[in-house]
Design a protein around this motif. Structure first.
Motif, PDB file in Angstrom:
ATOM      1  N   ALA A 133      43.347 100.207   9.122  1.00 40.70           N
ATOM      2  CA  ALA A 133      42.920  99.122  10.007  1.00 40.70           C
ATOM      3  C   ALA A 133      44.121  98.300  10.475  1.00 40.70           C
ATOM      4  CB  ALA A 133      41.913  98.227   9.288  1.00 40.70           C
ATOM      5  N   ALA A 134      45.078  98.067   9.585  1.00 41.67           N
ATOM      6  CA  ALA A 134      46.277  97.303   9.949  1.00 41.67           C
ATOM      7  C   ALA A 134      47.099  98.046  10.998  1.00 41.67           C
ATOM      8  CB  ALA A 134      47.117  97.021   8.699  1.00 41.67           C
ATOM      9  N   ARG A 135      47.243  99.349  10.825  1.00 41.23           N
ATOM     10  CA  ARG A 135      47.987 100.157  11.811  1.00 41.23           C
ATOM     11  C   ARG A 135      47.368 100.037  13.194  1.00 41.23           C
ATOM     12  NH1 ARG A 135      48.258 104.032   7.920  1.00 41.23           N
ATOM     13  NH2 ARG A 135      46.505 105.164   8.795  1.00 41.23           N
ATOM     14  N   HIS A 136      46.032 100.021  13.241  1.00 46.67           N
ATOM     15  CA  HIS A 136      45.315  99.968  14.527  1.00 46.67           C
ATOM     16  C   HIS A 136      44.967  98.545  14.952  1.00 46.67           C
ATOM     17  CE1 HIS A 136      45.098 104.290  14.810  1.00 46.67           C
ATOM     18  NE2 HIS A 136      44.741 104.327  13.529  1.00 46.67           N
ATOM     19  N   ARG A 137      45.355  97.583  14.124  1.00 51.84           N
ATOM     20  CA  ARG A 137      45.159  96.169  14.413  1.00 51.84           C
ATOM     21  C   ARG A 137      43.689  95.819  14.682  1.00 51.84           C
ATOM     22  NH1 ARG A 137      49.543  93.471  14.550  1.00 51.84           N
ATOM     23  NH2 ARG A 137      48.733  91.733  15.739  1.00 51.84           N
ATOM     24  N   VAL A 138      42.830  96.362  13.836  1.00 47.67           N
ATOM     25  CA  VAL A 138      41.399  96.036  13.918  1.00 47.67           C
ATOM     26  C   VAL A 138      40.990  95.278  12.658  1.00 47.67           C
ATOM     27  CG1 VAL A 138      40.787  97.989  15.392  1.00 47.67           C
ATOM     28  CG2 VAL A 138      40.658  98.254  12.926  1.00 47.67           C
ATOM     29  N   GLY A 139      40.052  94.374  12.813  1.00 50.43           N
ATOM     30  CA  GLY A 139      39.563  93.605  11.674  1.00 50.43           C
ATOM     31  C   GLY A 139      38.647  94.428  10.792  1.00 50.43           C
ATOM     32  N   GLU A 158      48.555  94.451   1.671  1.00 53.12           N
ATOM     33  CA  GLU A 158      48.436  95.337   2.831  1.00 53.12           C
ATOM     34  C   GLU A 158      48.110  94.638   4.150  1.00 53.12           C
ATOM     35  OE1 GLU A 158      49.343  98.341   2.447  1.00 53.12           O
ATOM     36  OE2 GLU A 158      49.214  98.572   0.268  1.00 53.12           O
ATOM     37  N   TRP A 159      47.749  93.365   4.122  1.00 61.22           N
ATOM     38  CA  TRP A 159      47.286  92.681   5.332  1.00 61.22           C
ATOM     39  C   TRP A 159      48.183  91.498   5.628  1.00 61.22           C
ATOM     40  CZ3 TRP A 159      43.782  95.055   8.170  1.00 61.22           C
ATOM     41  CH2 TRP A 159      43.229  94.390   9.269  1.00 61.22           C
ATOM     42  N   SER A 160      48.560  91.330   6.874  1.00 60.92           N
ATOM     43  CA  SER A 160      49.425  90.198   7.221  1.00 60.92           C
ATOM     44  C   SER A 160      48.656  89.183   8.066  1.00 60.92           C
ATOM     45  CB  SER A 160      50.665  90.686   7.979  1.00 60.92           C
ATOM     46  OG  SER A 160      50.326  91.043   9.301  1.00 60.92           O
ATOM     47  N   ASN A 161      49.183  87.987   8.143  1.00 61.79           N
ATOM     48  CA  ASN A 161      48.540  86.920   8.904  1.00 61.79           C
ATOM     49  C   ASN A 161      48.561  87.171  10.408  1.00 61.79           C
ATOM     50  OD1 ASN A 161      47.878  85.479   6.619  1.00 61.79           O
ATOM     51  ND2 ASN A 161      49.767  84.293   6.639  1.00 61.79           N
ATOM     52  N   PRO A 182      44.111  90.558  12.793  1.00 65.61           N
ATOM     53  CA  PRO A 182      42.836  89.832  12.906  1.00 65.61           C
ATOM     54  C   PRO A 182      42.350  89.372  11.526  1.00 65.61           C
ATOM     55  CG  PRO A 182      42.752  91.895  14.144  1.00 65.61           C
ATOM     56  CD  PRO A 182      44.031  91.905  13.352  1.00 65.61           C
ATOM     57  N   PRO A 183      41.707  88.209  11.480  1.00 61.05           N
ATOM     58  CA  PRO A 183      41.245  87.714  10.170  1.00 61.05           C
ATOM     59  C   PRO A 183      40.214  88.650   9.543  1.00 61.05           C
ATOM     60  CG  PRO A 183      40.519  86.278  11.960  1.00 61.05           C
ATOM     61  CD  PRO A 183      41.370  87.340  12.569  1.00 61.05           C
ATOM     62  N   LEU A 184      40.299  88.767   8.233  1.00 63.28           N
ATOM     63  CA  LEU A 184      39.360  89.611   7.492  1.00 63.28           C
ATOM     64  C   LEU A 184      38.102  88.828   7.146  1.00 63.28           C
ATOM     65  CD1 LEU A 184      41.795  91.341   5.000  1.00 63.28           C
ATOM     66  CD2 LEU A 184      40.692  92.355   6.987  1.00 63.28           C
ATOM     67  N   LEU A 185      36.999  89.552   7.079  1.00 65.23           N
ATOM     68  CA  LEU A 185      35.733  88.990   6.633  1.00 65.23           C
ATOM     69  C   LEU A 185      35.376  89.676   5.320  1.00 65.23           C
ATOM     70  CD1 LEU A 185      33.154  87.301   7.184  1.00 65.23           C
ATOM     71  CD2 LEU A 185      32.262  89.273   8.419  1.00 65.23           C
ATOM     72  N   ILE A 186      35.138  88.889   4.303  1.00 62.63           N
ATOM     73  CA  ILE A 186      34.693  89.426   3.016  1.00 62.63           C
ATOM     74  C   ILE A 186      33.253  89.003   2.837  1.00 62.63           C
ATOM     75  CG2 ILE A 186      34.994  89.357   0.516  1.00 62.63           C
ATOM     76  CD1 ILE A 186      37.973  88.864   0.994  1.00 62.63           C
ATOM     77  N   ASN A 237      40.276  79.327   1.637  1.00 64.49           N
ATOM     78  CA  ASN A 237      40.467  79.304   3.098  1.00 64.49           C
ATOM     79  C   ASN A 237      41.342  80.427   3.638  1.00 64.49           C
ATOM     80  OD1 ASN A 237      38.903  76.902   3.233  1.00 64.49           O
ATOM     81  ND2 ASN A 237      40.706  75.767   2.569  1.00 64.49           N
ATOM     82  N   GLN A 238      41.608  81.449   2.848  1.00 63.45           N
ATOM     83  CA  GLN A 238      42.438  82.558   3.315  1.00 63.45           C
ATOM     84  C   GLN A 238      41.603  83.623   4.034  1.00 63.45           C
ATOM     85  OE1 GLN A 238      45.089  84.028   0.343  1.00 63.45           O
ATOM     86  NE2 GLN A 238      45.866  85.664   1.619  1.00 63.45           N
ATOM     87  N   TYR A 239      40.340  83.766   3.631  1.00 62.08           N
ATOM     88  CA  TYR A 239      39.476  84.786   4.223  1.00 62.08           C
ATOM     89  C   TYR A 239      38.190  84.153   4.709  1.00 62.08           C
ATOM     90  CZ  TYR A 239      42.710  87.767   1.755  1.00 62.08           C
ATOM     91  OH  TYR A 239      43.853  88.353   1.314  1.00 62.08           O
TER      92      TYR A 239
END
Length: 122
Positions: free
Chosen positions: A13-19, A44-47, A50-54, A71-73
């Protein structure tokens, strides 16, 4: 069939820049599962992505994520059915969204959730 690791999905997902919406299933090992999941995400995820949803059905898991990474996710509560207690659970768990079956939703419920600042996923 090969089962992929969470780290592999996150890297893809990070490679393709998708959340991602990462669902953490209910477990008796809440603290260790949340800690391990957040460790993978931190690595594995940088700021800049796109923001992640858990999301989870477990209030304990959502609260543990918030405690370990405030407040990180973005957090989403999964509910199988409608309950009048959902608004207070969303607030208590620091959620941004409710994930429920569309059969449980009415126009009035959707308006109430949106007026309170929540997103609705059905």
């Amino acid at each position: 069939m090969e089962i992929r690791l969470l780290s592999e999905w996150v890297q893809c997902a990070a490679r393709h820049r998708v959340g991602l919406n990462i669902e953490i299933k209910a477990t008796e090992q809440v603290e260790s599962v949340v800690k391990a999941t957040l460790c993978v995400l931190d690595r594995e995820w940088s700021n800049e992505l796109p923001p992640l949803l858990i999301s989870s059905q477990s209030h304990g898991i959502l609260q543990a994520v918030h405690q370990q990474a405030p407040n990180q996710y973005r957090l989403g509560l999964i509910a199988d059915q409608w309950s009048d207690a959902l608004l207070s659970l969303l607030k208590c768990c620091h959620c941004v969204s409710l994930h429920t079956d569309y059969h449980a939703l009415t126009s009035a419920r959707i308006q109430m959730l949106k007026a309170a600042g929540y997103h609705v996923l059905a």
